[in-house]
Design a protein around this motif. Structure first.
Motif, mmCIF file in Angstrom:
data_model
loop_
_atom_site.group_PDB
_atom_site.id
_atom_site.type_symbol
_atom_site.label_atom_id
_atom_site.label_comp_id
_atom_site.label_asym_id
_atom_site.label_seq_id
_atom_site.Cartn_x
_atom_site.Cartn_y
_atom_site.Cartn_z
ATOM 1 N N MET A 15 5.217 36.162 13.354
ATOM 2 C CA MET A 15 5.643 35.067 14.265
ATOM 3 C C MET A 15 4.833 34.639 15.175
ATOM 4 O O MET A 15 4.411 33.330 15.254
ATOM 5 C CB MET A 15 7.043 35.128 14.382
ATOM 6 N N GLN A 16 4.577 35.279 16.010
ATOM 7 C CA GLN A 16 3.523 35.113 17.243
ATOM 8 C C GLN A 16 2.334 34.635 16.986
ATOM 9 O O GLN A 16 1.635 33.601 17.391
ATOM 10 C CB GLN A 16 3.557 36.318 18.178
ATOM 11 N N HIS A 17 1.526 35.178 15.903
ATOM 12 C CA HIS A 17 0.479 34.730 15.222
ATOM 13 C C HIS A 17 0.547 33.329 14.755
ATOM 14 O O HIS A 17 -0.267 32.575 14.921
ATOM 15 C CB HIS A 17 -0.182 35.776 14.477
ATOM 16 N N ALA A 18 1.587 33.212 13.809
ATOM 17 C CA ALA A 18 1.592 31.996 13.323
ATOM 18 C C ALA A 18 1.923 30.782 14.413
ATOM 19 O O ALA A 18 1.258 29.837 14.294
ATOM 20 C CB ALA A 18 2.873 32.007 12.321
ATOM 21 N N LEU A 19 2.782 31.236 15.428
ATOM 22 C CA LEU A 19 2.841 29.896 16.571
ATOM 23 C C LEU A 19 1.672 30.014 17.364
ATOM 24 O O LEU A 19 1.246 28.527 17.867
ATOM 25 C CB LEU A 19 4.028 30.459 17.545
ATOM 26 N N SER A 20 0.770 30.787 17.630
ATOM 27 C CA SER A 20 -0.384 30.630 18.690
ATOM 28 C C SER A 20 -1.449 30.046 17.734
ATOM 29 O O SER A 20 -2.365 29.402 18.244
ATOM 30 C CB SER A 20 -1.006 32.087 18.928
ATOM 31 N N GLY A 32 3.335 37.152 5.701
ATOM 32 C CA GLY A 32 3.769 38.036 6.598
ATOM 33 C C GLY A 32 4.901 37.383 7.488
ATOM 34 O O GLY A 32 5.948 38.044 7.792
ATOM 35 N N VAL A 33 4.978 35.964 7.625
ATOM 36 C CA VAL A 33 6.079 35.362 8.356
ATOM 37 C C VAL A 33 7.148 35.514 7.246
ATOM 38 O O VAL A 33 8.411 35.676 7.866
ATOM 39 C CB VAL A 33 5.601 33.979 8.830
ATOM 40 N N HIS A 34 7.096 35.089 6.229
ATOM 41 C CA HIS A 34 8.381 34.997 5.520
ATOM 42 C C HIS A 34 8.962 36.513 5.377
ATOM 43 O O HIS A 34 10.069 36.622 5.328
ATOM 44 C CB HIS A 34 7.867 34.683 4.076
ATOM 45 N N ASP A 35 8.167 37.488 5.146
ATOM 46 C CA ASP A 35 8.559 38.898 5.169
ATOM 47 C C ASP A 35 9.308 39.246 6.240
ATOM 48 O O ASP A 35 10.076 40.040 6.522
ATOM 49 C CB ASP A 35 7.289 39.872 4.792
ATOM 50 N N ALA A 36 8.771 38.930 7.645
ATOM 51 C CA ALA A 36 9.510 39.153 9.075
ATOM 52 C C ALA A 36 10.717 38.464 8.859
ATOM 53 O O ALA A 36 11.637 39.057 9.285
ATOM 54 C CB ALA A 36 8.626 38.652 9.914
ATOM 55 N N LEU A 37 10.964 37.172 8.570
ATOM 56 C CA LEU A 37 12.121 36.553 8.508
ATOM 57 C C LEU A 37 12.987 37.038 7.457
ATOM 58 O O LEU A 37 14.285 37.365 7.747
ATOM 59 C CB LEU A 37 11.829 35.152 8.051
#
Length: 77
Positions: A15-20, A32-37
């Motif tokens: 999520m940090q990578h997506a936000l940055s 990866g974000v969907h999996d983390a969520l």
């Protein structure tokens, strides 16, 4: 925050990578974000079902004091 959520270590990096790397107000939601969520949803449901053990919040190293003989009386030897 990962310390307060047992099992959440390394989940924030996607999520940090997506936000940055967002474009203005848009965030790319990769797999990866969907999996983390999905993992956070699983952790939430797991934490609601049972109490959290202290060892999950503060991991302790395994320690053995003295010499232990598994073939002794206590192990049925």
């Amino acid at each position: 925050m990962a310390l307060a959520l047992p099992g959440a270590r390394h989940l924030f990096s996607h999520m940090q990578h997506a936000l940055s790397n967002k474009l203005k107000t848009r965030v790319t939601l990769s797999r990866g974000v969907h999996d983390a969520l999905a993992d956070f949803r699983w952790i939430l449901n797991d934490l609601k079902r049972r109490p959290t053990r202290i060892a999950e919040l503060v991991p302790l190293l395994a320690a053995a004091e003295g010499h232990h003989d598994a073939s002794g009386k206590g192990a049925g030897g």
